[in-house]
Motif scaffolding. Sequence first.
Motif: not given
Length: 244
Positions: A114-115, A120-121, A125-127, A147-149
């Motif tokens: 996750i981190e 890798n922004r 975004r792709k995910i 980390f992804l919020g």
Amino acid sequence: ATTESYTLSLHDALPICAGEGFLVDRRGGKMQENIQTAIQQALDDSPERKFVESVEIAFTLKDVDLKNPANRIQEEVRLPSGRGKPIRITMFAGGEMATKAKAAGIDVIDPATIEDIAGNRQQARKIANKSDFFLSEIPHMGTVGRFLGVVLGPRGKMPRPVPPNLDPGMIAAGLKDTAVVRSRDRVTFHTAVGSREQGLDDLTTNAMAVWNRVTGKLERGAGNIRSCYIKTSMGPSIKVDVIE
């Protein structure tokens, strides 16, 4: 499904029993007709593509203070006729839960990555964009949020927590026919009501499920709808005649 109409009183109400037994008055029946007409025109005006287009409904509200979070639309609507095409679900899970998720056709992301993904922004975004819904084992919810919020939150795709004793496949099965309607603080918002491969009646039934849910959450119902449009993914927007 059969349709039966009968008069209950001398008032302007003419209940109609349609589909799975929901009741609408004469105004709702006319609204359904208007939405169906717009769907047909949207399909007719959009040429066939090399992919399956979604059919979307868009709302613009009026006289609603969306600065107040209590007035915002945040709904999950079960589409009676389904979404018309497969959805993609991704889960943050490891061990036995990851095995169960994969068996149910769910994409799995190792929580240990996750981190790195957040670093890798572009990858993050792709995910976020390729999946319709996210799930997560409860212990990883905080890590995902931290980390992804920033990527998942604005897209309305923060993961749903999955308890250790629950099969993620059951949650996935419930989501496959679900449309998320989310206004945030914007007066204009949209959601998919199916795909153009579905029949006109199925798309109309789905669109009415969304229409009824949205207007049911508004203080003045359709009176708070400034405009409503139907379109395919890449087709022109067709205005629906809104009856207040």
